[in-house]
Every structure is written in structure tokens, then in C-alpha cells.
Design an enzyme around this catalytic site. Structure first.
Site, PDB file in Angstrom:
ATOM      1  N   HIS A 105     -30.070   0.518  21.791  1.00  0.00           N
ATOM      2  CA  HIS A 105     -30.175   1.954  21.160  1.00  0.00           C
ATOM      3  C   HIS A 105     -31.683   2.551  21.275  1.00  0.00           C
ATOM      4  CE1 HIS A 105     -26.006   2.518  20.326  1.00  0.00           C
ATOM      5  NE2 HIS A 105     -25.929   1.436  19.680  1.00  0.00           N
ATOM      6  N   ARG A 142     -20.372   2.424  10.017  1.00  0.00           N
ATOM      7  CA  ARG A 142     -20.747   2.465  11.526  1.00  0.00           C
ATOM      8  C   ARG A 142     -22.013   1.492  11.783  1.00  0.00           C
ATOM      9  NH1 ARG A 142     -21.205   0.896  15.348  1.00  0.00           N
ATOM     10  NH2 ARG A 142     -21.271   1.808  17.532  1.00  0.00           N
ATOM     11  N   CYS A 170     -31.573  -3.276  16.886  1.00  0.00           N
ATOM     12  CA  CYS A 170     -30.717  -2.046  17.128  1.00  0.00           C
ATOM     13  C   CYS A 170     -31.430  -1.629  18.472  1.00  0.00           C
ATOM     14  CB  CYS A 170     -31.048  -1.030  15.850  1.00  0.00           C
ATOM     15  SG  CYS A 170     -30.671  -1.651  14.281  1.00  0.00           S
ATOM     16  N   CYS A 210     -22.704  -2.157  13.786  1.00  0.00           N
ATOM     17  CA  CYS A 210     -23.375  -2.339  14.604  1.00  0.00           C
ATOM     18  C   CYS A 210     -24.277  -3.746  14.188  1.00  0.00           C
ATOM     19  CB  CYS A 210     -24.521  -1.217  14.560  1.00  0.00           C
ATOM     20  SG  CYS A 210     -24.635  -0.175  15.686  1.00  0.00           S
TER      21      CYS A 210
END
Lengths: 275, 205
Positions: A188, A232, A184, A236
Site C-alpha cells: 500500500h 480491517r 503495510c 492486513c
């Protein structure tokens, strides 16, 4: 023509900064245009329709046990209590002995209190672009989320079980695997990054985490669909080139615990509109 | 083969030193990995084997992407040894094909068509040609790459190997190992080398 003349006169170094500047301008322009449109639409968010449907579903006696969620479902603040419940989840629920995010908790209530089958809900939990409407569970999440408008995110990290889920979520966010070695945090994990034109919030900061959770659940312009944070997170993982997370599973709750708690204190504005 | 044992011993020593303060983290990591193992299902081309860490991923995951230098150097050398060089010995292909490949971000997700070819994903993270303003910023700008560095045989080798396997140079680089995982074939990587190094490429204009 004028552009060409300027370019011809400048060195490679200056050229770099011109291209940079132009791209920045284009990017800023696109972002501004979208924000304007999005803000205009927020006054009449199509998600309001989902909230209304969710209200009917919340109050109606449904399922094999013919009970309503309003008279049976405890979202952490007492049976049927909605004000501020959404922004305090994920939280630990002793009756399920699990930390649950809002969507997972509502699913749990539908199964345990109303008698629905989990497999039936999990079969099609998210709206696709060609569906006529959102699934019941999405409408319910919208309705519940609407009752936390104007309230700050307040995930209880003093609860040891929530804290553990937070720490596990943090580890999951940093776990690199798959054909492209992505975690992730590859996208991010630091400030001010973009994929193509898309700004990437840094989920490890309060500001970035807020960007990730504000406006969800959302009506999404792309495809014209209503979607939740469960969706969501799943999308991802898709882009991370991972397999699919199981619906309403711990792995998603852990990530949501991590991200939502990082946004603690930020005022939630209710269901929103996303690009 | 021989090289592996000192490496393991070295890793063991590192973990003993780091064990006391890192215990809680290691525990949460173990729980995270157990959760990942139980909570995914295969979909499309994305099978569950994608969840397992290979050696490089495991080291990077356990050191916050900052492996001890000795381990990094050894494993980077392993990654370098994995680079397959083009049969004809030429490293510069067609920059026009490279530009097309750099534009595409498709491939390897469960919603993508399985199999090759897949996109180079380059513009997702890098500025490359000045004509493309929709570029990402996760990686450094590659504008004027060849103009600034030249296109000597050494530079061609570096760029080819870097795209083939970025982990040969920086073990925990955020960049995928495009050649190593079979996403890009040698011919395609040559086209990308040309995109960055050919004096005719818009990157260097």
C-alpha cells in the site's frame, strides 16, 4: 481459433501487449461488474440493520451500572452527541489520556461508564461468517458512523497528541519485519498496484487513504458479515504474516490515525458494502 | 568477523551525519517499535519473534529502503553467501510443478496450516504465464522471461539465487527471501527457475 491466428502472426513483443491488454480488459470488466452490483446493493445495505441494532444499544440502559451510552458517552463533541463525531476520530480524549479511534472510544465508554469488562468485549469483537449476528460493538460503531454521513474526514492534526500518533502510525506502516519482510507499504505504498486482481490503495496519498476508509464500517459480501476498520487493520497484519494486534490497542489506533488523517477533507458516505 | 567492525563504524558515521534532520523521525520510530512490541499477541504459527527486525530489515527500515551503497553491497554479499545450491548441481526443474507452485499464495499467516509446503506467491505480484490473467503488479512482468534473456548457466544461477534470496541483489527489494527463510526448498526453486527459463514453459511460448 481466430485468437490463435492472430497470436501466430505476431512477434513476442506484440504478444506481450496483447496478453497485457486482455488481462487489463478482464480486470476492468470484473471491477465494473462488482461495482455495479455493489452500487445496486448500496440502496438497501444490509448494514442498515446493524445501524438500527446499534441505535437500540446506544439508547438502552445496559451493563452492571445500568446506564445508556446516550446519557454517558462523550465521543469528543459532548455526551451523547453523534453528528460528525465519527469523522473526527481518532482524537485525543483527556479523560482516558489517550488517542482513540471510534471503536476503541465506544469500548472505553462501555467499560468505564456501563461497567462491562474489557476482556468480555475483546473475547469476540468481530463477526465470523457463521455467526447469526454482529457483536454489539460492531452495531454500535455502525450507528455512530451513520451519523457522519455527508461530512468530511477531519482528524485534528493540530492536536500534538494526535499528530504524534499520526507520525507513529506512519512509522508502523513502513515497518518491515516477519518471514517475508513485509510492511503495510510493501503493498500500500505506491500508486496503481494490484495483488492478483485486487487493487491496492496507496495509503500515503489522499486518494488512496480515502479508498481505505470510505465504506467502512462495512457489510462484507464475502461471508456476509459486518466488520469495522479495527478488523480491517487486523486482517492486513495477518496477510503481512505478523502476529495478531491486540483488540483496541494503540498500534491499530496509530495506523487508523495515519490513514484517516491522510483522507482529511474527503466526504464520508457512511457504512458501506465491500467485496 | 573482521568485516563487521568497519561496517558498524561506517553506519555510525552515517547516522551522525544524518542525525540532526532525522531526529524527530528516529524518535517516532522508537515509539512505533515500542508500540509494536506491546500491542501484539501470538496467534497460530505467528509468534512474537516475527516482530523483531533482522539486520537487513533494520537497515532498510532506518533508511527508507535506500541504504548507503557501501552498506548495501556488504550486506548483499552476506545474503548471497546464504544461498544454498542444489546438491545435484542442476538448476532447472519441472516448469509444470513450478506453475502450480507459482499459483499458490498460501502459507505463514496465522490462519494457514503451519509447516511446509507453502505457496510461491509468484502471481500475487508478477505477470508470468500469458494464460494467467489474474496477476499482481507489485513486481515486474516476467512474461517471456527466458525468451528475452536465454537460459545460459549464468542466467539459471541468477534466477535461482534471486528467488532464493532477492536481497542478495537489491538489499531492500520488496520480494521475500523465499529460500533463506525456508519457505521454498531447493527442489521447488528449481521448478520455478524452469517456469521462467525452460523454452517449453508457457512463459516463453
Amino acid at each position: 481459433m481466430k485468437y490463435k491466428c492472430i497470436i501466430g502472426a505476431l512477434s513476442a513483443l506484440v504478444m506481450t501487449s496483447v496478453a497485457f491488454a486482455q488481462a487489463e480488459i478482464d480486470h476492468a470488466k470484473a471491477a465494473k461488474e462488482f461495482e455495479k452490483f455493489r452500487a445496486e446493493m448500496e440502496d438497501s445495505n444490509p448494514a442498515e440493520l446493524n445501524e438500527m441494532k446499534g441505535e437500540e444499544l446506544w439508547k438502552a440502559k445496559r451493563g452492571p451500572k445500568n446506564v445508556s451510552l446516550a446519557e454517558s458517552c462523550d465521543l469528543g463533541l459532548g455526551i451523547g452527541k453523534l453528528e460528525g463525531a465519527y469523522v473526527q476520530m481518532p482524537r485525543y480524549f483527556a479523560d482516558a489520556d489517550a488517542v482513540m479511534d471510534a471503536e476503541r472510544r465506544i469500548v472505553w465508554c462501555m467499560v468505564e461508564k456501563q461497567g462491562f469488562k474489557f476482556a468480555d468485549i475483546a473475547k469476540k469483537p468481530f463477526q465470523s461468517p457463521n455467526d447469526t449476528g454482529a457483536p454489539d460493538i460492531t452495531n454500535l460503531v455502525m450507528y455512530v458512523a451513520g451519523h457522519s454521513r455527508g461530512k468530511p474526514f477531519a482528524v485534528d492534526l493540530k492536536d500534538a497528541k494526535v499528530r504524534a500518533m499520526y507520525e507513529i502510525g506512519k512509522e508502523i506502516s513502513q515497518y518491515r519485519a516477519g518471514p517475508y519482510d513485509f510492511a503495510c507499504t510493501t503493498c500500500h505504498g505506491s500508486d496503481g498496484k494490484r495483488i492478483r486482481m485486487q487493487d491496492l490503495p496507496n495509503i500515503s496519498t489522499k486518494e488512496g487513504a480515502a479508498k481505505s476508509v470510505l465504506g467502512w464500517p462495512a457489510w462484507r459480501m464475502t461471508g456476509g458479515v459486518a466488520l469495522t476498520t479495527q478488523w480491517r487493520m487486523k486482517d492486513c497484519f495477518r496477510q503481512q504474516r505478523f502476529p495478531e494486534p491486540k483488540y483496541a490497542s494503540d498500534v491499530v489506533t496509530a495506523l487508523l490515525t495515519y490513514i484517516t488523517a491522510n483522507a482529511n477533507g474527503v466526504i464520508y458516505k457512511g457504512p458501506g458494502i465491500k467485496r | 568477523m573482521k568485516g563487521k567492525y568497519p561496517l558498524i563504524a561506517l553506519m555510525g558515521a552515517t547516522f551522525v551525519v544524518a542525525a540532526a534532520p532525522a531526529l524527530a523521525d528516529a524518535d517516532f520510530r522508537a515509539q512505533a517499535i515500542a508500540m509494536i512490541k506491546k500491542d501484539f499477541q501470538p496467534r497460530g504459527q505467528a509468534d512474537l519473534d516475527r516482530l523483531a527486525e533482522d539486520g537487513v530489515q533494520a537497515i532498510c527500515n532506518r533508511t527508507g529502503n535506500k541504504p548507503p551503497e557501501a552498506i548495501a553491497k556488504t550486506l548483499e554479499a552476506d545474503q548471497m553467501a546464504s544461498v544454498r545450491w542444489p546438491a545435484d548441481g542442476k538448476l532447472m526443474g519441472d516448469w509444470k510443478k513450478g506453475e502450480k507452485l507459482a499459483q499458490s499464495g498460501r502459507g505463514f499467516t496465522w490462519s494457514d496450516k503451519p509447516g511446509l509446503p507453502v505457496g510461491g506467491n509468484c502471481y500475487n505480484c508478477h505477470q508470468i504465464s500469458p494464460k494467467e490473467v489474474a496477476y499482481g503488479t507489485i513486481g515486474p512482468s516476467l512474461l517471456n522471461f527466458g525468451k528475452l534473456r536465454g537460459n545460459t548457466p549464468e542466467m539459471q544461477k541468477y534466477v535461482y539465487a534471486k528467488i532464493y534470496n532477492a536481497k542478495a541483489f537489491n538489499l531492500c527489494s520488496e520480494m521475500p527471501r523465499f529460500g533463506r527463510v525456508g519457505a521454498l526448498q531447493p527442489e521447488q526453486i528449481k521448478d520455478l527457475v524452469a517456469l521462467l527459463l525452460d523454452p517449453e514453459s508457457p512463459v516463453n511460448k
